[in-house]
Design a protein around this motif. Structure first.
Motif, PDB file in Angstrom:
ATOM      1  N   ASP A  85       0.829  -1.205   0.000  1.00  0.00           N
ATOM      2  CA  ASP A  85       0.000   0.000   0.000  1.00  0.00           C
ATOM      3  C   ASP A  85       0.862   1.253   0.000  1.00  0.00           C
ATOM      4  O   ASP A  85       0.571   2.230  -0.719  1.00  0.00           O
ATOM      5  CB  ASP A  85      -0.939  -0.004   1.215  1.00  0.00           C
ATOM      6  N   ARG A 128      -6.433  -3.038  -5.577  1.00  0.00           N
ATOM      7  CA  ARG A 128      -5.621  -1.988  -4.954  1.00  0.00           C
ATOM      8  C   ARG A 128      -4.834  -1.220  -6.018  1.00  0.00           C
ATOM      9  O   ARG A 128      -4.714   0.016  -5.930  1.00  0.00           O
ATOM     10  CB  ARG A 128      -4.676  -2.591  -3.923  1.00  0.00           C
ATOM     11  N   HIS A 132      -5.164   2.947  -7.251  1.00  0.00           N
ATOM     12  CA  HIS A 132      -4.048   3.893  -7.279  1.00  0.00           C
ATOM     13  C   HIS A 132      -3.634   4.278  -8.702  1.00  0.00           C
ATOM     14  O   HIS A 132      -2.712   5.078  -8.883  1.00  0.00           O
ATOM     15  CB  HIS A 132      -2.834   3.309  -6.547  1.00  0.00           C
TER      16      HIS A 132
END
Length: 273
Positions: A85, A128, A132
């Motif tokens: 992350d 994820r 982004h």
């Protein structure tokens, strides 16, 4: 195709010196080595990185690498995903569009439960990355229990059908895995996100290790079918030099950049710059 050099080719050199020397050696594109970048950022800012990159007229389209995501459990898994992350946010802010993720599924303990965990992990990774605006290039590992060759990985990603997930084709793992030249037909302009080239000389593929990588075109890996496939699918992404050889790390990054980029451009049939 964009001839690129990975910072791992000069692993012992400081982060900024790599960029400066590679640029001086006429390398216009650099694959960022994330641990070096993160260490440099402990005392510098992203704005400084952007200014340095602009000053040197460099592209930094890819960063390597993230491991430990797909099959890990417990605390180790939590740490790996937290690191991912942070790295996805870093790539987003640094305008690095692709991150290389290792398909490092261990052979020990591999069973149906682990396979299901890998599939769930890939789905989570795709989500994820999509959030982004970063792509994940999954690098098949010849030593892995699953997803250890180009054909299996291509089929797996096709089933998942996640636009943020694609393939990283590493010539070392292609050579030392069960992949065959015919399997390269699994590669398309849509699923191939990144390419890493190297070579191995005078070694049975079963005994080859990362530390024995040499410059592509100087060893025994048959790169012709691979390069032919890239041309056939009109691949326009990065083709990166990646050698993790401690002997080559002794070469100053300026010389490594000059040698490496010349080698790549010769293989790709590109004129010297």
């Amino acid at each position: 195709m964009l001839a690129t050099i990975s910072q791992v080719c000069s692993l012992n050199s400081p982060f900024a010196k790599d960029l400066e020397d590679y640029a001086a050696g006429h390398c216009g594109s650099v694959e960022i080595w994330l641990t070096k970048f993160e260490t440099w950022l402990e005392q510098h800012s992203l704005d400084e990185f952007r200014r340095l990159r602009n000053k040197l007229e460099l592209q930094t389209p890819v960063a390597s690498f993230q491991g430990g995501l797909l099959a890990s459990q417990g605390e180790r898994r939590q740490e790996a995903w937290q690191l991912l992350d942070r790295r996805l946010q870093l790539c987003q802010q640094a305008e690095i569009g692709t991150i290389v993720v290792a398909c490092d599924v261990p052979r020990q303990g591999f069973d149906q439960q682990m396979l299901e965990r890998v599939l769930v992990s890939l789905q989570d990774l795709g989500q994820r990355c999509g959030n982004h605006g970063v792509r994940a290039a999954i690098e098949f590992q010849s030593s892995a229990a699953f997803g250890n060759n180009v054909k299996t990985l291509a089929m797996l990603l096709a089933d998942l059908n996640l636009p943020s997930l694609g393939i990283c084709l590493d010539a070392f793992h292609y050579h030392t895995s069960s992949s065959k030249p015919a399997d390269l037909t699994s590669l398309t302009s849509e699923n191939l996100f990144h390419v890493q080239l190297c070579d191995i000389a005078d070694l049975p593929r079963e005994l080859a290790s990362d530390s024995q990588r040499i410059l592509p075109g100087e060893g025994d890996i048959d790169l012709v079918p691979l390069l032919d496939r890239l041309r056939a699918i009109h691949y326009t992404g990065c083709v990166s030099l990646e050698v993790l050889n401690p002997q080559l790390w002794l070469i100053p990054p300026l010389q490594m950049g000059e040698i490496g980029i010349t080698c790549l451009r010769r293989l790709l049939g590109q004129a010297s710059m």
